[in-house]
Write a protein that holds these residues in place. Structure first.
Motif, PDB file in Angstrom:
ATOM      1  N   ILE A   1       0.742  -1.188   0.068  1.00 40.02           N
ATOM      2  CA  ILE A   1      -0.078  -0.070   0.050  1.00 40.02           C
ATOM      3  C   ILE A   1       0.797   1.214  -0.039  1.00 40.02           C
ATOM      4  O   ILE A   1       1.906   1.405   0.785  1.00 40.02           O
ATOM      5  CB  ILE A   1      -0.845  -0.033   1.179  1.00 40.02           C
ATOM      6  N   MET A   2       0.527   2.259  -0.679  1.00 39.81           N
ATOM      7  CA  MET A   2       1.365   3.508  -1.012  1.00 39.81           C
ATOM      8  C   MET A   2       1.352   4.182   0.408  1.00 39.81           C
ATOM      9  O   MET A   2       0.424   4.571   0.887  1.00 39.81           O
ATOM     10  CB  MET A   2       0.735   4.494  -1.995  1.00 39.81           C
ATOM     11  N   PRO A   3       2.578   4.512   0.998  1.00 37.32           N
ATOM     12  CA  PRO A   3       2.856   5.235   2.096  1.00 37.32           C
ATOM     13  C   PRO A   3       2.350   6.652   1.696  1.00 37.32           C
ATOM     14  O   PRO A   3       2.845   7.206   0.654  1.00 37.32           O
ATOM     15  CB  PRO A   3       4.150   5.006   2.525  1.00 37.32           C
ATOM     16  N   VAL A   4       1.945   7.469   2.535  1.00 33.58           N
ATOM     17  CA  VAL A   4       1.666   8.924   2.596  1.00 33.58           C
ATOM     18  C   VAL A   4       2.861   9.639   1.878  1.00 33.58           C
ATOM     19  O   VAL A   4       2.627  10.401   1.161  1.00 33.58           O
ATOM     20  CB  VAL A   4       0.947   9.380   3.615  1.00 33.58           C
ATOM     21  N   TRP A   5       4.003   9.392   2.693  1.00 33.54           N
ATOM     22  CA  TRP A   5       5.108  10.197   2.492  1.00 33.54           C
ATOM     23  C   TRP A   5       5.829  10.056   1.154  1.00 33.54           C
ATOM     24  O   TRP A   5       6.765  10.748   0.564  1.00 33.54           O
ATOM     25  CB  TRP A   5       6.117  10.061   3.698  1.00 33.54           C
ATOM     26  N   LEU A   6       5.265   8.980   0.371  1.00 36.77           N
ATOM     27  CA  LEU A   6       5.804   8.408  -0.832  1.00 36.77           C
ATOM     28  C   LEU A   6       4.794   8.893  -2.213  1.00 36.77           C
ATOM     29  O   LEU A   6       5.451   8.908  -3.258  1.00 36.77           O
ATOM     30  CB  LEU A   6       5.950   7.053  -1.150  1.00 36.77           C
ATOM     31  N   SER A   7       3.667   9.157  -1.959  1.00 34.56           N
ATOM     32  CA  SER A   7       2.606   9.482  -3.056  1.00 34.56           C
ATOM     33  C   SER A   7       2.975  10.581  -3.885  1.00 34.56           C
ATOM     34  O   SER A   7       3.013  10.248  -5.299  1.00 34.56           O
ATOM     35  CB  SER A   7       1.003   9.695  -2.380  1.00 34.56           C
ATOM     36  N   SER A   8       3.295  11.710  -3.498  1.00 37.46           N
ATOM     37  CA  SER A   8       3.725  12.934  -4.305  1.00 37.46           C
ATOM     38  C   SER A   8       4.838  12.375  -5.405  1.00 37.46           C
ATOM     39  O   SER A   8       4.801  12.769  -6.434  1.00 37.46           O
ATOM     40  CB  SER A   8       4.222  14.036  -3.547  1.00 37.46           C
TER      41      SER A   8
END
Length: 210
Positions: free
Chosen positions: A195-202
């Motif tokens: 699952i995509m970590p929040v700190w990696l999405s951008s």
């Protein structure tokens, strides 16, 4: 910046989150603050003054020296043909002799993991052109890398549709971001995310066109 000391600290320590598409090094903030404090003492007690470029340079040197003392951290990013995230993982390695050894171990780990997931067609990218040539038989392996490269070659021989290619670091900031994040992990157990970590999405979205 504001009149609040705490707000300014927060902004410096979160540059990477506020400016994810820029060359903001999120690990540099604390080292800049430490170097500014040291410069202040040098100025007060020895009368020495330092300009901004030299302060930033020394902060980077402090950071790199500290990171070189830590155990190596490697990270992997698995994406589909559209650039969508499949897996991300990070792992701590025992202290190795050079960065190219760390990169070779990362490739061996990536091939093993993806092979275990039964993916049929895989391109493993590395920013080491020299290592790419050694793995692909263009250049002879260095003696200290020979056992690792032999193991990689054996793994690739069982996966005919797997290959290792060179890809510049500037085009894969996602992997670098994961490696930096892994330095903050309290546990040494390998991390695996589907699952995509929040700190990696951008960053991942920014790299999709590549």
């Amino acid at each position: 910046m504001s009149d609040s000391l705490y707000s300014n600290f927060y902004r410096v320590l979160n540059l990477n989150y506020e400016h994810a598409k820029e060359e903001a090094h999120d690990q540099l903030g604390p080292w800049l603050l430490w170097r500014i404090w040291k410069n202040r003492n040098e100025f007060l007690y020895k009368g020495k003054d330092y300009d901004a470029p030299s302060t930033v340079r020394k902060a980077r040197e402090d950071m790199e020296e500290w990171r070189s003392r830590k155990k190596a951290e490697v990270s992997e990013v698995s994406r589909d043909h559209n650039g969508n995230l499949l897996w991300t993982c990070a792992r701590e390695l025992p202290t190795l002799g050079s960065q190219i050894e760390v990169e070779a171990e990362a490739i061996r780990w990536a091939v093993r993991i993806l092979g275990g997931f039964s993916y049929q067609h895989v391109i493993v990218e590395t920013d080491s052109l020299e290592l790419t040539k050694m793995i692909n038989g263009i250049e002879a392996p260095w003696p200290k890398l020979r056992p690792i490269i032999q193991d990689i070659s054996n793994l690739l021989a069982t996966k005919k549709a797997y290959r290792v290619e060179f890809f510049p670091r500037s085009g894969n900031k996602v992997a670098d971001r994961i490696a930096n994040e892994s330095l903050t992990f309290m546990s040494h157990i390998p991390k695996l995310y589907s699952i995509m970590p929040v700190w990696l999405s951008s960053l991942l979205e920014a790299e999709k066109p590549l």
